[in-house]
Design a protein around this motif. Structure first.
Motif, PDB file in Angstrom:
ATOM      1  N   THR A   9       0.776  -1.079   0.407  1.00 26.92           N
ATOM      2  CA  THR A   9      -0.058   0.342  -0.349  1.00 26.92           C
ATOM      3  C   THR A   9       1.106   0.989  -0.306  1.00 26.92           C
ATOM      4  O   THR A   9       0.378   2.517  -0.637  1.00 26.92           O
ATOM      5  N   TYR A  17       1.240   8.056   1.507  1.00 28.30           N
ATOM      6  CA  TYR A  17       0.448   8.070   3.062  1.00 28.30           C
ATOM      7  C   TYR A  17       0.804   7.538   3.849  1.00 28.30           C
ATOM      8  O   TYR A  17       2.246   7.325   4.260  1.00 28.30           O
ATOM      9  N   ARG A  21      -3.802   7.219   6.433  1.00 33.88           N
ATOM     10  CA  ARG A  21      -4.879   6.622   5.351  1.00 33.88           C
ATOM     11  C   ARG A  21      -4.203   5.076   4.645  1.00 33.88           C
ATOM     12  O   ARG A  21      -5.177   4.097   4.413  1.00 33.88           O
ATOM     13  N   LYS A  23      -4.200   2.555   6.839  1.00 28.46           N
ATOM     14  CA  LYS A  23      -4.804   2.164   8.051  1.00 28.46           C
ATOM     15  C   LYS A  23      -6.253   2.288   7.149  1.00 28.46           C
ATOM     16  O   LYS A  23      -7.081   1.011   6.582  1.00 28.46           O
ATOM     17  N   ALA A  24      -6.698   3.494   6.495  1.00 24.61           N
ATOM     18  CA  ALA A  24      -8.260   3.332   5.963  1.00 24.61           C
ATOM     19  C   ALA A  24      -7.640   2.528   4.915  1.00 24.61           C
ATOM     20  O   ALA A  24      -9.258   1.622   4.648  1.00 24.61           O
ATOM     21  N   GLU A  25      -7.097   2.304   4.190  1.00 23.79           N
ATOM     22  CA  GLU A  25      -6.987   1.957   3.072  1.00 23.79           C
ATOM     23  C   GLU A  25      -7.089   0.311   3.288  1.00 23.79           C
ATOM     24  O   GLU A  25      -7.708  -0.755   2.705  1.00 23.79           O
ATOM     25  N   ALA A  27      -8.439  -0.747   6.087  1.00 26.87           N
ATOM     26  CA  ALA A  27     -10.001  -1.484   6.595  1.00 26.87           C
ATOM     27  C   ALA A  27     -10.664  -1.115   4.675  1.00 26.87           C
ATOM     28  O   ALA A  27     -11.962  -1.915   5.437  1.00 26.87           O
ATOM     29  N   ALA A  28     -10.317  -0.810   4.401  1.00 26.60           N
ATOM     30  CA  ALA A  28     -11.589  -0.663   3.212  1.00 26.60           C
ATOM     31  C   ALA A  28     -11.538  -1.564   1.982  1.00 26.60           C
ATOM     32  O   ALA A  28     -12.184  -2.215   1.519  1.00 26.60           O
ATOM     33  N   MET A  29      -9.949  -2.724   1.938  1.00 20.19           N
ATOM     34  CA  MET A  29     -10.269  -3.311   1.543  1.00 20.19           C
ATOM     35  C   MET A  29     -10.629  -5.039   2.176  1.00 20.19           C
ATOM     36  O   MET A  29     -10.267  -6.228   1.943  1.00 20.19           O
ATOM     37  N   GLY A  30     -10.612  -5.141   3.537  1.00 17.75           N
ATOM     38  CA  GLY A  30     -10.830  -5.508   4.437  1.00 17.75           C
ATOM     39  C   GLY A  30      -9.907  -6.657   5.641  1.00 17.75           C
ATOM     40  O   GLY A  30     -10.465  -7.017   5.723  1.00 17.75           O
ATOM     41  N   HIS A  31      -8.781  -5.362   5.622  1.00 17.25           N
ATOM     42  CA  HIS A  31      -7.658  -5.578   6.298  1.00 17.25           C
ATOM     43  C   HIS A  31      -8.281  -5.092   8.214  1.00 17.25           C
ATOM     44  O   HIS A  31      -7.853  -4.288   7.829  1.00 17.25           O
TER      45      HIS A  31
END
Length: 68
Positions: A9, A17, A21, A23-25, A27-31
């Protein structure tokens, strides 16, 4: 696995990032992972955020005042 995801990432966004950011990425991927874990993984991997260049404000050179 999380270490590899943080590294990929960070590389995808050219190192711009930070931990928030990333962490947000993730979380958006499901991790699911915590912010402190992301910060620790970044620190251990030696990943640093590239700061943006700030605009340098110069004084106007079109004046009739003498230069000090």
């Amino acid at each position: 696995m999380a270490n590899r995801q943080v590294r990929t990432t960070h590389n995808e966004v050219n190192g711009i990032y930070g931990r928030r950011r990333i962490k947000a990425e993730l979380a958006a991927m499901g991790h699911a992972c915590a912010r402190h874990r992301v910060a620790r993984l970044m620190r251990e991997a030696g990943l640093r955020v590239r700061s943006r260049k700030r605009c340098r404000r110069l004084s106007s050179s079109r004046h009739a005042l003498p230069i000090a």
